[in-house]
Design a protein around this motif. Structure first.
Motif, PDB file in Angstrom:
ATOM      1  N   ARG A  71     -45.197   9.115 -58.313  1.00 17.26           N
ATOM      2  CA  ARG A  71     -44.349   9.220 -59.473  1.00 17.26           C
ATOM      3  C   ARG A  71     -43.039   9.952 -59.135  1.00 17.26           C
ATOM      4  N   ARG A  72     -43.181  10.953 -58.273  1.00 22.30           N
ATOM      5  CA  ARG A  72     -42.013  11.767 -57.928  1.00 22.30           C
ATOM      6  C   ARG A  72     -41.147  11.129 -56.849  1.00 22.30           C
ATOM      7  N   LEU A  73     -41.639  10.049 -56.277  1.00 24.39           N
ATOM      8  CA  LEU A  73     -40.974   9.457 -55.116  1.00 24.39           C
ATOM      9  C   LEU A  73     -39.548   9.014 -55.464  1.00 24.39           C
ATOM     10  N   ASN A  74     -38.647   9.465 -54.668  1.00 21.94           N
ATOM     11  CA  ASN A  74     -37.244   9.083 -54.863  1.00 21.94           C
ATOM     12  C   ASN A  74     -36.924   7.938 -53.902  1.00 21.94           C
ATOM     13  N   CYS A  75     -36.537   6.771 -54.491  1.00 23.00           N
ATOM     14  CA  CYS A  75     -36.383   5.568 -53.667  1.00 23.00           C
ATOM     15  C   CYS A  75     -35.423   5.756 -52.503  1.00 23.00           C
ATOM     16  N   VAL A  76     -34.286   6.319 -52.814  1.00 20.02           N
ATOM     17  CA  VAL A  76     -33.245   6.424 -51.794  1.00 20.02           C
ATOM     18  C   VAL A  76     -33.715   7.268 -50.616  1.00 20.02           C
TER      19      VAL A  76
ATOM     20  N   PHE B  22     -48.010   9.247 -46.794  1.00 18.94           N
ATOM     21  CA  PHE B  22     -46.991   9.863 -45.958  1.00 18.94           C
ATOM     22  C   PHE B  22     -46.436   8.846 -44.970  1.00 18.94           C
ATOM     23  N   GLU B  23     -47.333   8.074 -44.349  1.00 22.52           N
ATOM     24  CA  GLU B  23     -46.916   7.102 -43.349  1.00 22.52           C
ATOM     25  C   GLU B  23     -46.177   5.923 -43.970  1.00 22.52           C
ATOM     26  N   ARG B  24     -46.497   5.631 -45.244  1.00 20.91           N
ATOM     27  CA  ARG B  24     -45.913   4.449 -45.863  1.00 20.91           C
ATOM     28  C   ARG B  24     -44.853   4.802 -46.898  1.00 20.91           C
ATOM     29  N   THR B  25     -44.276   5.973 -46.770  1.00 21.37           N
ATOM     30  CA  THR B  25     -43.280   6.406 -47.749  1.00 21.37           C
ATOM     31  C   THR B  25     -42.148   5.392 -47.870  1.00 21.37           C
ATOM     32  N   ALA B  26     -41.685   4.918 -46.710  1.00 28.25           N
ATOM     33  CA  ALA B  26     -40.552   3.985 -46.721  1.00 28.25           C
ATOM     34  C   ALA B  26     -40.918   2.708 -47.460  1.00 28.25           C
ATOM     35  N   GLU B  27     -42.142   2.231 -47.177  1.00 29.17           N
ATOM     36  CA  GLU B  27     -42.614   1.003 -47.805  1.00 29.17           C
ATOM     37  C   GLU B  27     -42.683   1.156 -49.335  1.00 29.17           C
ATOM     38  N   PHE B  28     -43.268   2.264 -49.767  1.00 28.17           N
ATOM     39  CA  PHE B  28     -43.395   2.472 -51.207  1.00 28.17           C
ATOM     40  C   PHE B  28     -42.032   2.653 -51.866  1.00 28.17           C
ATOM     41  N   GLY B  29     -41.124   3.330 -51.122  1.00 28.52           N
ATOM     42  CA  GLY B  29     -39.778   3.516 -51.647  1.00 28.52           C
ATOM     43  C   GLY B  29     -39.106   2.165 -51.868  1.00 28.52           C
ATOM     44  N   MET B  30     -39.331   1.260 -50.895  1.00 28.55           N
ATOM     45  CA  MET B  30     -38.729  -0.063 -51.000  1.00 28.55           C
ATOM     46  C   MET B  30     -39.309  -0.807 -52.192  1.00 28.55           C
ATOM     47  N   LEU B  31     -40.645  -0.763 -52.320  1.00 31.00           N
ATOM     48  CA  LEU B  31     -41.303  -1.434 -53.446  1.00 31.00           C
ATOM     49  C   LEU B  31     -40.743  -0.935 -54.772  1.00 31.00           C
ATOM     50  N   LYS B  32     -40.547   0.385 -54.828  1.00 31.47           N
ATOM     51  CA  LYS B  32     -40.035   0.981 -56.061  1.00 31.47           C
ATOM     52  C   LYS B  32     -38.602   0.508 -56.301  1.00 31.47           C
ATOM     53  N   ALA B  33     -37.852   0.443 -55.190  1.00 26.97           N
ATOM     54  CA  ALA B  33     -36.442   0.057 -55.301  1.00 26.97           C
ATOM     55  C   ALA B  33     -36.295  -1.378 -55.798  1.00 26.97           C
ATOM     56  N   ILE B  34     -37.213  -2.284 -55.399  1.00 24.69           N
ATOM     57  CA  ILE B  34     -37.093  -3.669 -55.874  1.00 24.69           C
ATOM     58  C   ILE B  34     -37.777  -3.852 -57.220  1.00 24.69           C
ATOM     59  N   GLY B  35     -38.188  -2.762 -57.852  1.00 26.02           N
ATOM     60  CA  GLY B  35     -38.617  -2.836 -59.246  1.00 26.02           C
ATOM     61  C   GLY B  35     -40.096  -2.694 -59.502  1.00 26.02           C
TER      62      GLY B  35
END
Lengths: 425, 403
Positions: free
Chosen positions: A413-418, A308-321
């Motif tokens: 898995r469900r995390l939406n990057c944006v 929960f606290e690192r959602t932004a971080e994981f989203g970014m990781l996902k966004a860069i591939g």
């Protein structure tokens, strides 16, 4: 905190990559030291609970089994194949001296002593009771037998024509040291077996069965009265220096003897002690299983918070591939390190306590022999590590902490990057 | 700050993180349910030991001649009218039995054993295991029945069976040995093998005739309920001057001591479980406080007292525990009832019997224990919330608002 993930070097080999993922996982753990310590504390507590309780019980049980064995039955016995189920006078070991020599030659054997026994009517004056009269080799048994140490009055056997009897029997027959008692039974081949002996000592073990029904006389006297040959006996009682190897030792002994004989180790001789121990251990496993579940729940919770606290971080990781699997792998390393931290603390604390208490012994709150006479509990416990169980506890919690990642994995898995990137940190 | 508002805020905070608090709740539920279940099992064990001790010819209270316990024999006897009744004013009893119990030797063609020879009035033995033991053959007809009932285990040891004759030797009231032949009417099967090998029964009249005196060696009384024990003892002491009036705890110190052990075990289980729980609970509460730092800073800035902040965190923790405890107790009790028939411990039968229990363990939930567990758990919830609450009031409004 995105700069940490940005350090992942894409060009290095896979070993280097793994090393840096590990370093990253370690750094991530210490982003929230309080939480990490709390979780590691939970894991450590669970391991400590199981390992230390088991160490205490093992310390108590080893002594219990050993004391029980040394009291009367021995660590193992060699008998005629039918004697245990049907204790008849005729079920004899034909050549005890030879068997004894081969047993005493084995490694780890402290002593081997022959016994012959029969039920008889024991009388003193006008009173009579049924008793188990046992012929023993006093010189050998005095060295290890707990009975010889449980003297309530008088002393142990040291010559012919003597008897050493239980306290309850002495009371029932009105006997005291110096009195004469008569034993009447059926001798081998059907004749009457009769013997007279002077009571030289009375023992009190706390075990009602022994104190009430046992009378010891020298084995030579027994053979004379019950008409046995000098090389015949019913049991060869074996005392060893390592409890765990009693059965192997005894089996080697029986194999050494030519005649078909039956070997019983202390599990078979004292099933109540063995089962008491098994029952306690089963209870301990149940307790540990529940604690492992509780701790796993807490770890799941901690990872959900992390996520929960690192959602932004994981989203970014996902966004860069980075694939969800890669992110999960990183979390798995974090869980592994968390577990390792907990395990080290848990095992370390347990070892420290075991070493400390093992040396000086932990006194029992109440005298256990008053509560459960016959189980021969020690009055001080010297805990000893049960490494097999410690390993099992650690592995269970390792599985638990890794399974705890299932819930976060689904979320990842469900995390939406944006959307994730928009989450405030 | 009004309590109602505090309650509302705390509850809303719990609902803000349903998954996290749900997980925490699940851990509390598992812990409480396990403690309730284990507690019921330990109590069942305890009850079992007490019942076994009472049924095993002891009864709740026993009257003996002085010295009988040290030197059991017909010489330590007392006379009692055949139509004796408990004194008026004594608590209502389930029944009583007058017996003669003497040590004896029993012999068959194949063997000799030392036994306790017990003369009973079958009509009175509804209070002991004798009336409920499985029996092969016939029971004793009445107090003057001169046949015997022996245990299965003893029959095997003596290699004898129904209808056969055994010789029994015991001391008479005059101090001389008496010998007589008895025919086996029935074989009983008790829960413990120890008893089967040890007690041989006949009609009390027949045994009195054998020893040559119309006396008894024990009067055993069983109550409907244990709590009446002391009142009964007091009433009996007045009637039986010069005799010993003992309760089962004095007669079976082993079973009584196991009671103390079991009481301690109940608490140990609780604290171990809660110890495991507290790490997760503190973590959850601290996280929930740290997430709300800005919010707490703002509340403090607009005038919320530290006291109210503490109250809020404590209420949050207590509410979590309250729900967890309620569900946990319900689940634990459901497990107890699902286990209604009992847990089969026959795998460990000899170990279990060696401390006076039966092999079928039936859990017994006690209201007092469940209440104690609930109270202690709630207390723990409050204790666990102290550190998070302290963190919460350490928040400086200005700094928190700047974050």
């Amino acid at each position: 905190m995105a700069e940490i993930s940005a350090e992942v070097p894409a060009s290095r080999g896979s070993a280097g990559l793994r090393a840096s993922v590990l370093a990253m996982a370690w750094r991530n753990l210490w982003r929230n030291p309080r939480r990490t310590w709390l979780m590691a504390g939970g894991i450590a507590f669970a391991i400590w609970m199981l390992a230390f309780s088991f160490a205490l019980q093992k310390g108590a049980f080893d002594v219990m089994a050993d004391n029980g064995a040394r009291l009367w039955l021995g660590h193992a016995q060699v008998q005629h194949p039918d004697f245990e189920d049907e204790p008849l006078l005729e079920h004899l070991i034909a050549d005890v001296p030879r068997l004894r020599r081969s047993v005493e030659a084995l490694d780890g054997v402290v002593a081997a002593a022959p016994r012959a026994e029969a039920t008889a009517l024991v009388s003193a004056g006008e009173r009579s009771f049924g008793a188990l009269v046992v012929g023993v080799e006093a010189a050998s048994e005095a060295r290890w037998s707990g009975l010889a140490d449980a003297v309530a009055s008088g002393g142990y056997l040291d010559g012919s024509g003597q008897a050493f009897v239980g306290a309850a029997m002495a009371r029932n027959l009105g006997l005291s040291v110096g009195d004469e008692m008569v034993m009447l039974g059926t001798a081998k081949a059907g004749g009457v077996a009769a013997a007279v002996a002077e009571v030289v000592g009375v023992f009190s073990t706390g075990s009602a069965g022994l104190d009430r029904s046992l009378a010891l006389i020298p084995i030579a006297d027994f053979r004379a009265a019950w008409n046995l040959a000098p090389e015949e006996a019913h049991r060869l009682v074996v005392v060893v220096d390592d409890l765990g190897e009693a059965l192997d030792t005894a089996q080697a002994a029986a194999a050494a003897a030519a005649a078909p004989l039956r070997v019983l180790d202390w599990h078979a001789l004292m099933p109540e002690v063995k089962q008491f121990i098994d029952l306690k251990v089963a209870g301990l496993y149940f307790l540990f299983a529940i604690i492992a579940i509780i701790v796993t729940f807490s770890v799941v919770n901690a990872f959900l918070m992390t996520l929960f606290e690192r959602t932004a971080e994981f989203g970014m990781l996902k966004a860069i591939g980075m694939r969800p699997g890669g992110i999960l792998g990183q979390l798995q390393f974090e869980a592994l390190l968390l577990w390792a931290l907990g395990a080290v603390v848990g095992v370390g604390v347990t070892m420290g306590l075991v070493l400390w208490l093992g040396a000086m012994g932990m006194p029992m709150p109440i005298d256990p022999n008053e509560v459960m006479p016959g189980l021969n509990m020690p009055d001080r416990i010297h805990p000893s590590m049960g490494w097999g169980l410690v390993l099992a506890a650690c592995l269970t919690l390792l599985a638990g902490t890794q399974l705890a990642l299932l819930a976060p994995a689904v979320r990842l898995r469900r995390l939406n990057c944006v959307q994730a990137l928009r989450t405030p940190e | 700050m009004p309590i109602k508002l505090l309650l509302q805020m705390s509850l809303r905070n719990i609902l803000r993180h349903r998954r996290r608090n749900g997980m925490m709740l699940a851990a509390v539920v598992v812990a409480v349910a396990a403690v309730v279940l284990m507690n019921s099992m330990i109590r069942g064990m305890q009850q079992d030991m007490a019942d076994a001790a009472v049924e095993n010819l002891v009864g709740h209270v026993k009257v003996l001649a002085p010295g009988y316990r040290d030197d059991p024999g017909i010489a330590r006897n007392f006379a009692l009218a055949g139509d004796w009744r408990p004194p008026d004013g004594a608590p209502e009893v389930a029944g009583w039995a007058m017996r003669v119990r003497v040590p004896a030797v029993i012999m068959s063609e194949r063997g000799t054993r030392g036994i306790q020879f017990v003369g009973v009035n079958p009509a009175q033995e509804g209070i002991s295991f004798l009336s409920s033991a499985r029996m092969v053959g016939e029971s004793l007809k009445d107090a003057s029945d001169g046949r015997i009932i022996i245990g299965q285990a003893l029959a095997e040891q003596l290699e004898t069976g129904l209808g056969r004759r055994l010789v029994i030797i015991t001391q008479g009231a005059d101090g001389l040995n008496r010998e007589a032949g008895f025919r086996i009417a029935g074989l009983y099967d008790a829960d413990g093998e120890g008893m089967e090998g040890f007690f041989v029964f006949t009609g009390v009249g027949a045994l009195q005739e054998m020893v040559g005196a119309e006396v008894f060696t024990e009067l055993s009384i069983r109550l409907h309920e244990e709590p009446a024990l002391f009142a009964l003892k007091d009433a009996l002491v007045e009637v039986f001057t010069g005799l010993e009036v003992l309760d089962w705890r004095e007669l079976e110190p082993q079973a009584a001591a196991m009671f103390v052990f079991a009481d301690a075990a109940v608490l140990i289980w609780f604290f171990v479980m809660m110890g495991a729980l507290v790490f997760g609970l503190v973590n959850t509460l601290v996280t929930s406080v740290m997430e709300r730092i800005r919010e707490l800073g703002m509340l403090r800035a607009v005038g919320m007292r530290p006291r109210s902040v503490v109250a809020q965190v404590v209420i949050e923790s207590s509410a979590l525990m309250l729900i967890g405890v309620a569900v946990g107790i319900a689940l634990g009790l459901a497990a107890v009832f699902a286990m209604g028939d009992g847990l089969d411990l026959s795998l460990w039968s000899e170990g279990v019997e060696s401390f006076g229990m039966r092999t079928l363990l039936r859990p017994v939930p006690l209201v007092d224990d469940v209440l104690l567990i609930a109270l202690l758990s709630l207390g723990l919830g409050v204790v666990a919330s102290l550190y998070p609450a302290w963190r919460a009031i350490k928040v400086k409004p200005l700094e928190a608002l700047r974050r």
